[in-house]
Scaffold this active site. Structure first.
Site, PDB file in Angstrom:
ATOM      1  CG  HIS A  12       1.310  -8.647  -3.100  1.00 17.78           C
ATOM      2  ND1 HIS A  12       0.207  -8.049  -2.532  1.00 17.78           N
ATOM      3  CD2 HIS A  12       2.263  -7.687  -3.167  1.00 17.78           C
ATOM      4  CE1 HIS A  12       0.491  -6.789  -2.253  1.00 17.78           C
ATOM      5  NE2 HIS A  12       1.723  -6.535  -2.626  1.00 17.78           N
ATOM      6  CB  SER A  53      -2.221  -2.841  -0.698  1.00 22.36           C
ATOM      7  OG  SER A  53      -1.359  -3.885  -1.082  1.00 22.36           O
ATOM      8  NE  ARG A  54      -1.217   3.981  -0.973  1.00 23.54           N
ATOM      9  CZ  ARG A  54       0.085   3.830  -1.211  1.00 23.54           C
ATOM     10  NH1 ARG A  54       0.488   3.269  -2.342  1.00 23.54           N
ATOM     11  NH2 ARG A  54       0.980   4.237  -0.336  1.00 23.54           N
ATOM     12  CD  GLN A 100       8.812  -0.768  -6.303  1.00 20.12           C
ATOM     13  OE1 GLN A 100       8.541  -0.045  -5.368  1.00 20.12           O
ATOM     14  NE2 GLN A 100       8.250  -1.950  -6.469  1.00 20.12           N
TER      15      GLN A 100
HETATM   16  P1  AMP Z   1       3.759  -3.526  -2.609  1.00 22.17           P
HETATM   17  O1  AMP Z   1       3.348  -4.449  -1.531  1.00 22.17           O
HETATM   18  O2  AMP Z   1       2.677  -2.603  -3.066  1.00 22.17           O
HETATM   19  O3  AMP Z   1       5.062  -2.838  -2.350  1.00 22.17           O
HETATM   20  O4  AMP Z   1       4.032  -4.468  -3.864  1.00 22.17           O
HETATM   21  C1  AMP Z   1       4.962  -5.512  -3.808  1.00 22.17           C
HETATM   22  C2  AMP Z   1       5.249  -5.998  -5.200  1.00 22.17           C
HETATM   23  O5  AMP Z   1       4.041  -6.474  -5.791  1.00 22.17           O
HETATM   24  C3  AMP Z   1       5.781  -4.887  -6.106  1.00 22.17           C
HETATM   25  O6  AMP Z   1       6.818  -5.410  -6.906  1.00 22.17           O
HETATM   26  C4  AMP Z   1       4.587  -4.526  -6.926  1.00 22.17           C
HETATM   27  O7  AMP Z   1       4.915  -4.005  -8.202  1.00 22.17           O
HETATM   28  C5  AMP Z   1       3.880  -5.865  -7.060  1.00 22.17           C
HETATM   29  N1  AMP Z   1       2.461  -5.655  -7.367  1.00 22.17           N
HETATM   30  C6  AMP Z   1       1.574  -4.890  -6.691  1.00 22.17           C
HETATM   31  N2  AMP Z   1       0.378  -4.910  -7.304  1.00 22.17           N
HETATM   32  C7  AMP Z   1       0.498  -5.701  -8.387  1.00 22.17           C
HETATM   33  C8  AMP Z   1      -0.383  -6.118  -9.434  1.00 22.17           C
HETATM   34  N3  AMP Z   1      -1.649  -5.743  -9.501  1.00 22.17           N
HETATM   35  N4  AMP Z   1       0.101  -6.945 -10.397  1.00 22.17           N
HETATM   36  C9  AMP Z   1       1.392  -7.343 -10.360  1.00 22.17           C
HETATM   37  N5  AMP Z   1       2.258  -6.993  -9.409  1.00 22.17           N
HETATM   38  C10 AMP Z   1       1.833  -6.183  -8.429  1.00 22.17           C
END
Ligand code: AMP
Length: 513
Positions: free
Chosen positions: A36, A188-189, A155
């Site tokens: 993020h 996050s997981r 997504q």
């Molecule tokens: P989430 O909180 O999982 O919905 O993720 C929010 C945003 O952060 C989404 O656009 C994800 O694709 C991006 N994101 C999550 N993990 C990563 C990562 N390791 N590298 C780059 N972007 C990420």
């Protein structure tokens, strides 16, 4: 930094910035990590105001999934956002987003072709839930730019399609997947994983890496690439693979062979934790994006780099000249922005880049060759007025992207690396101190017999222009977070060119990011 949980609060805050300032949105579900953070850093660099939304969206979890135990870490999220320069966090409740108890909500349904494969096949309703909430966030915040991670490639493809289909005036920017040193994609997981599981989970990225190596050695066939990944995944029986597929990065349809690009995607579980990862296998020659302040030598260096590397120089200036010619010849008033936008939308502009250094870029408008006419003093005098128009800029950026899609180009400007080709393989930010640029300019002026201005005056002029260029609302000068800065102060043009060429060769192995 401000924190808003209501729509009126956030909208009132943002109203102060419209329409002159760019607003970035980074939608998240919180539990922020360095993935993020990379999106947020880019947003803060590329836009004037950044909003991070934090909302654990119940619509994208099925009843058997981990909605209630999904990590919620608001205080540390707040601190991270603050430290990165975020202007506001938007953390609404489900009620605020209108999805409280009622199931009677207006949903956004993405095309089945995009949702039926990959994760969509195993998470029914997931992408409809994502699309519904993201559309609400887009409508509430009306950002100029929104940032999404390539980690969630399906997504990303769905959101891009949504923005096109609903005619939303939002630029979607994709950010490369951030990984642990072990290769594991940050998520996050990941905090659900035990130490042993975390170690086992590295098999996913490792298998993708093997496919990438094979791709770089020339493998293009689906069967072969998938077999390489599968064989490696089999080494860790604890990883229960849900799917492994090779699809087209935009249409998400399975492909038999990679022509221009392929998305190799994996999902599966280790213990109770579902993990996804992917890699984009892109077959194209590099795009070299050169940005930097006026007078740093960009256009000369860009032409030379293209010539020396046998790449195409994409002359964006010729495009703005072409539109100016079109407007001047149509008899329209140069300030009639709406009529100009309409005229340009209906025109056919063909840009045929030079294929050798002696050639110039051929420009045709509605079939008529205007290559020479666009260089006339009458056109030169008006180009900047036309280039300052938003609709013109947007349409030409689309054209530039089309021309650069298959790579092999060198292109310069103010926002090429941040906006036009954010996925460019090599980004250079060419600078020189204002004093040095003033010295060079003075030398040029004197050579033309136009001295009479002092070095101090010229320096001041250049500083003023830098300020204006960095603060203009349309295409401001920005250094991309992943650009390499090259200061040309004590370098000759040949030395600068050689330096960029060396960086290009260093970067050559970096095809599939
Ligand atoms: P989430 O909180 O999982 O919905 O993720 C929010 C945003 O952060 C989404 O656009 C994800 O694709 C991006 N994101 C999550 N993990 C990563 C990562 N390791 N590298 C780059 N972007 C990420």
């Amino acid at each position: 930094m401000q924190i808003f949980t209501t729509i009126p609060g956030l909208r009132t805050f943002l109203a102060d910035y419209r329409p002159d300032h760019s607003i970035a949105l980074v939608p998240t579900m919180g539990a922020l990590h360095k993935g993020h953070a990379s999106l947020i850093r880019r947003a803060v660099t590329e836009a004037e105001v950044t909003v991070v939304s934090i909302f654990v969206n119940p619509l994208q979890f099925s009843p058997t999934e981990d909605f209630s135990r999904y990590p919620r870490t608001f205080e540390s999220d707040r601190q991270l956002c603050e430290s990165l320069g975020v202007a506001a966090i938007f953390a609404p409740s489900a009620e605020t987003l209108g999805i409280g108890d009622s199931e009677e909500i207006t949903a956004v349904v993405p095309p089945i072709s995009l949702t039926s494969g990959l994760c969509g096949a195993f998470r029914p309703g997931h992408f409809q839930g994502v699309a519904t909430i993201v559309t609400r966030l887009f409508n509430i915040i009306a950002p100029t730019i929104a940032y999404f991670g390539e980690k969630d490639a399906q997504q990303l493809a769905i959101i891009r399609q949504l923005v096109r289909d609903l005619n939303l005036a939002i630029e979607i920017r994709a950010c490369a997947t951030v990984r642990e040193t072990s290769g594991l994609a940050v998520s996050s997981r990941n905090q659900y994983l035990s130490a042993t599981e975390r170690e086992k989970a590295t098999i996913i990225a490792q298998s993708l890496q093997l496919a990438l190596e094979s791709f770089r050695l020339g493998e293009r066939q689906r069967e072969k690439l998938l077999a390489i990944v599968q064989k490696n995944l089999d080494r860790v029986p604890e990883f229960r693979c849900q799917y492994l597929d090779l699809v087209h990065p935009q249409s998400l349809q399975p492909i038999e062979q990679i022509e221009t690009g392929g998305l190799l995607a994996i999902a599966g579980s280790i213990g109770q934790t579902r993990l996804i990862d992917n890699i984009i296998l892109r077959q194209r020659r590099a795009v070299i994006a050169i940005d930097g302040p006026a007078g740093a030598g960009k256009s000369t260096v860009t032409r030379l780099v293209a010539e020396k590397l046998g790449l195409t120089y994409l002359d964006t200036g010729a495009m703005y000249r072409a539109v100016t010619w079109l407007v001047v010849n149509s008899g329209l008033d140069l300030s009639a922005e709406a009529a100009i936008a309409e005229l340009l939308s209906l025109a056919k502009i063909a840009i045929i880049p030079a294929d050798n250094p002696e050639n110039v870029t051929i420009v045709k408008i509605n079939g008529q060759d205007v290559t020479l006419e666009i260089r006339s003093p009458a056109i030169t005098a008006q180009v900047s007025r036309i280039a300052a128009q938003k609709a013109v800029r947007q349409q030409l950026v689309t054209l530039q992207r089309q021309l650069g899609m298959s790579g092999g180009i060198v292109v310069e400007g103010r926002d090429i690396g941040t906006n036009v080709f954010p996925e460019a393989e090599l980004k250079i930010f060419l600078t020189a101190t204002p004093e040095e640029r003033a010295r060079r300019r003075l030398k040029d002026l004197e050579a033309q017999g136009n001295g009479g201005i002092s070095l101090a005056e010229l320096t001041q002029e250049i500083e003023k222009r830098d300020y204006l260029d960095s603060n203009r609302s349309l295409a401001p000068l920005r250094k991309a977070t992943d650009a390499i800065e090259v200061n040309t102060d004590h370098l000759s043009i040949t030395e600068v060119t050689e330096k960029i060429i060396a960086l290009y060769h260093l970067n050559q192995g970096n095809l599939g990011r």
